[in-house]
Design a protein around this motif. Structure first.
Motif, PDB file in Angstrom:
ATOM      1  N   ASN A   1       4.525 -11.831  -8.997  1.00  0.00           N
ATOM      2  CA  ASN A   1       5.799 -12.504  -8.765  1.00  0.00           C
ATOM      3  C   ASN A   1       5.895 -13.081  -7.354  1.00  0.00           C
ATOM      4  O   ASN A   1       6.544 -14.110  -7.139  1.00  0.00           O
ATOM      5  CB  ASN A   1       6.954 -11.539  -9.041  1.00  0.00           C
ATOM      6  N   ILE A   2       5.263 -12.437  -6.385  1.00  0.00           N
ATOM      7  CA  ILE A   2       5.175 -13.026  -5.043  1.00  0.00           C
ATOM      8  C   ILE A   2       4.453 -14.365  -5.120  1.00  0.00           C
ATOM      9  O   ILE A   2       4.874 -15.359  -4.505  1.00  0.00           O
ATOM     10  CB  ILE A   2       4.463 -12.059  -4.074  1.00  0.00           C
TER      11      ILE A   2
ATOM     12  N   ARG B   1       3.780  -0.477 -10.283  1.00  0.00           N
ATOM     13  CA  ARG B   1       4.213  -1.848 -10.601  1.00  0.00           C
ATOM     14  C   ARG B   1       3.719  -2.842  -9.558  1.00  0.00           C
ATOM     15  O   ARG B   1       4.222  -3.955  -9.453  1.00  0.00           O
ATOM     16  CB  ARG B   1       5.741  -1.887 -10.695  1.00  0.00           C
ATOM     17  N   THR B   2       2.724  -2.441  -8.798  1.00  0.00           N
ATOM     18  CA  THR B   2       2.230  -3.274  -7.707  1.00  0.00           C
ATOM     19  C   THR B   2       1.745  -4.634  -8.200  1.00  0.00           C
ATOM     20  O   THR B   2       2.066  -5.673  -7.608  1.00  0.00           O
ATOM     21  CB  THR B   2       1.083  -2.559  -6.960  1.00  0.00           C
ATOM     22  N   GLU B   3       0.988  -4.653  -9.299  1.00  0.00           N
ATOM     23  CA  GLU B   3       0.402  -5.906  -9.775  1.00  0.00           C
ATOM     24  C   GLU B   3       1.460  -6.902 -10.223  1.00  0.00           C
ATOM     25  O   GLU B   3       1.333  -8.101  -9.967  1.00  0.00           O
ATOM     26  CB  GLU B   3      -0.595  -5.629 -10.901  1.00  0.00           C
ATOM     27  N   ILE B   4       2.510  -6.413 -10.884  1.00  0.00           N
ATOM     28  CA  ILE B   4       3.559  -7.337 -11.316  1.00  0.00           C
ATOM     29  C   ILE B   4       4.291  -7.927 -10.116  1.00  0.00           C
ATOM     30  O   ILE B   4       4.657  -9.109 -10.105  1.00  0.00           O
ATOM     31  CB  ILE B   4       4.549  -6.654 -12.292  1.00  0.00           C
TER      32      ILE B   4
ATOM     33  N   TYR C   1       0.860  -1.191   0.000  1.00  0.00           N
ATOM     34  CA  TYR C   1       0.000   0.000   0.000  1.00  0.00           C
ATOM     35  C   TYR C   1       0.888   1.230   0.000  1.00  0.00           C
ATOM     36  O   TYR C   1       2.024   1.188   0.447  1.00  0.00           O
ATOM     37  CB  TYR C   1      -0.905   0.016   1.234  1.00  0.00           C
ATOM     38  N   GLY C   2       0.349   2.342  -0.502  1.00  0.00           N
ATOM     39  CA  GLY C   2       1.088   3.591  -0.467  1.00  0.00           C
ATOM     40  C   GLY C   2       1.495   4.149  -1.808  1.00  0.00           C
ATOM     41  O   GLY C   2       1.972   5.270  -1.904  1.00  0.00           O
ATOM     42  N   ASP C   3       1.359   3.364  -2.877  1.00  0.00           N
ATOM     43  CA  ASP C   3       1.561   3.860  -4.247  1.00  0.00           C
ATOM     44  C   ASP C   3       2.941   4.435  -4.492  1.00  0.00           C
ATOM     45  O   ASP C   3       3.098   5.427  -5.213  1.00  0.00           O
ATOM     46  CB  ASP C   3       0.491   4.911  -4.591  1.00  0.00           C
ATOM     47  N   GLN C   4       3.979   3.810  -3.937  1.00  0.00           N
ATOM     48  CA  GLN C   4       5.339   4.301  -4.147  1.00  0.00           C
ATOM     49  C   GLN C   4       6.071   3.551  -5.252  1.00  0.00           C
ATOM     50  O   GLN C   4       7.015   4.077  -5.831  1.00  0.00           O
ATOM     51  CB  GLN C   4       6.142   4.165  -2.846  1.00  0.00           C
ATOM     52  N   ARG C   5       5.672   2.327  -5.559  1.00  0.00           N
ATOM     53  CA  ARG C   5       6.423   1.495  -6.490  1.00  0.00           C
ATOM     54  C   ARG C   5       6.061   1.851  -7.927  1.00  0.00           C
ATOM     55  O   ARG C   5       5.298   1.165  -8.589  1.00  0.00           O
ATOM     56  CB  ARG C   5       6.154   0.019  -6.210  1.00  0.00           C
ATOM     57  N   VAL C   6       6.632   2.956  -8.420  1.00  0.00           N
ATOM     58  CA  VAL C   6       6.337   3.421  -9.766  1.00  0.00           C
ATOM     59  C   VAL C   6       7.579   3.309 -10.644  1.00  0.00           C
ATOM     60  O   VAL C   6       8.709   3.411 -10.165  1.00  0.00           O
ATOM     61  CB  VAL C   6       5.827   4.880  -9.769  1.00  0.00           C
TER      62      VAL C   6
END
Length: 408
Positions: A171-172, A164-167, A152-157
């Motif tokens: 992968n998890i 890129r949260t969904e990718i 959460y937090g929308d930092q992984r751009v």
């Protein structure tokens, strides 16, 4: 990166006694966080290396070989402690896997059977091909895996500003499907702290150990105003995570609360015999792309640089004037901040001893957040009538599981 590594310190014993080594006897450093590249495919704006993420270069095999040789030369024939290398970035999975295979061959050539070697990697998990899966499962090089992910937090751009949260979630799932064990790390910053409980619950449901790192390093001043947390926000977030842990039926371990709970247990049991000394107990260092060596919390501060592996051997680096200054400053901070703390000795004082410049400012202005969180844990244990379980656990040295959900 600001997030350092989930693997950082995971192999260290919580109570480290004196060593009987010769060459490396003056220090206990056994863990090296290697900045193999600065190149990064995301643009997390809280990253303390943000200004260098475009640099498409990697640590040369020549520097790596020299580094390994200097460690091997400093290890006596009777040593049995393992040496841990954590390969870090940037994004280490942007480095070809053949490069790591070559490093593994180099390790076998140089270290032979002289000392056990462990290789871990800290990745953002945006890159995970079938070949990566096979490489990880084989454990021919990496035997430990840590991921850096804020669910959460929308930092992984990425470079285009797209999440890129969904990718990463996909992968998890691949890691889980292939039964590849991993730990996780998440940064507590202004836009992730409101989700602290949910982030813990996310990893708790997966039964994945996680580590929360409050934002403290910065690449430029704007980062501080955009992402840095106040003393109250740090304490409240960590307290909230502890409350989520203690009410969970799974109660998956979470750092740093797992350590703080140990301090509370020791305090409740009347123990005051655990005190951290940076000279004797410092365990990890970061090795930069060019061979520069720092303690993890002091990274890239010139006056705190221990030395340079391209010019000096390990004994010179770990006995350098700069390291001696850092050690003396560390002891003074402990005297100033820990000497009057009722938890000192139950808490070893390593947060104060190893405080970064930003953490030192926090200590000077508002005090120690660890003291406040440990106080919350002690009060919670007392309020939930878990003190007897705590004492039993402390006295028996049994595996600890004292969450409210398991009590009674």
């Amino acid at each position: 990166m600001a997030r350092k590594s989930f693997l950082h310190g995971r192999f260290a014993h919580k109570e480290r006694g004196p060593t009987r080594r010769t060459q490396m006897a003056e220090h206990h450093i056994r863990e090296f966080l290697i900045k193999i590249t600065k190149y990064y495919n995301l643009r997390c704006t809280y990253c303390n290396e943000y200004s260098e993420l475009h640099l498409n270069e990697r640590m040369s095999l020549k520097i790596i070989r020299e580094f390994f040789q200097k460690i091997a030369d400093g290890v006596g024939p009777s040593q049995s402690d393992q040496i841990i290398f954590i390969w870090h970035g940037g994004e280490p999975f942007l480095v070809p896997l053949d490069y790591y295979a070559a490093i593994g061959e180099m390790q076998r050539e140089i270290f032979q059977d002289k000392i056990p070697i462990v290789n871990g990697v800290q990745t953002n998990l945006t890159v995970l091909t079938d070949r990566h899966i096979k490489f990880l499962k084989s454990k021919q090089f990496f035997t430990r895996l840590g991921i850096s992910f804020d669910p959460y937090g929308d930092q992984r751009v990425d470079l285009r500003g797209e999440l890129r949260t969904e990718i990463v979630l996909s992968n998890i799932q691949k890691l889980i499907d292939h039964k590849i064990e991993f730990g996780a790390i998440t940064v507590l910053a202004r836009n992730t702290a409101p989700y602290a409980r949910r982030i813990y619950q996310f990893y708790d449901r997966l039964k994945v150990r996680c580590k929360f790192v409050p934002f403290y390093l910065s690449s430029f001043d704007q980062q501080i105003s955009d992402h840095a947390l106040s003393y109250e926000e740090i304490v409240n977030s960590l307290n909230e995570i502890f409350d989520a842990w203690i009410s969970s039926r799974t109660a998956t371990p979470v750092e740093p609360l797992d350590d703080y709970l140990d301090y509370a247990i020791a305090y409740t049991a009347g123990r005051r015999d655990f005190r951290f000394d940076r000279e004797a107990n410092e365990y990890s260092v970061i090795v930069n792309l060019d061979g520069g060596v720092w303690a993890p919390n002091d990274t890239y501060v010139d006056e705190y640089k221990y030395g340079d592996l391209s010019r000096e051997d390990l004994n010179e680096i770990f006995n350098s004037r700069n390291r001696r200054i850092v050690i003396e400053q560390s002891r003074k901070r402990q005297s100033d901040h820990c000497g009057h703390c009722r938890y000192f000795g139950a808490c070893p004082g390593n947060y104060v001893a190893e405080a970064s410049p930003q953490q030192q400012e926090l200590l000077a202005v508002q005090g120690c957040p660890v003291q406040a969180v440990v106080n919350h844990i002690v009060e919670t244990l007392d309020r939930t009538k878990l003190s007897d379980s705590v004492l039993m656990c402390a006295n028996s040295n049994a595996s600890r599981n004292i969450s409210v959900a398991h009590a009674g």
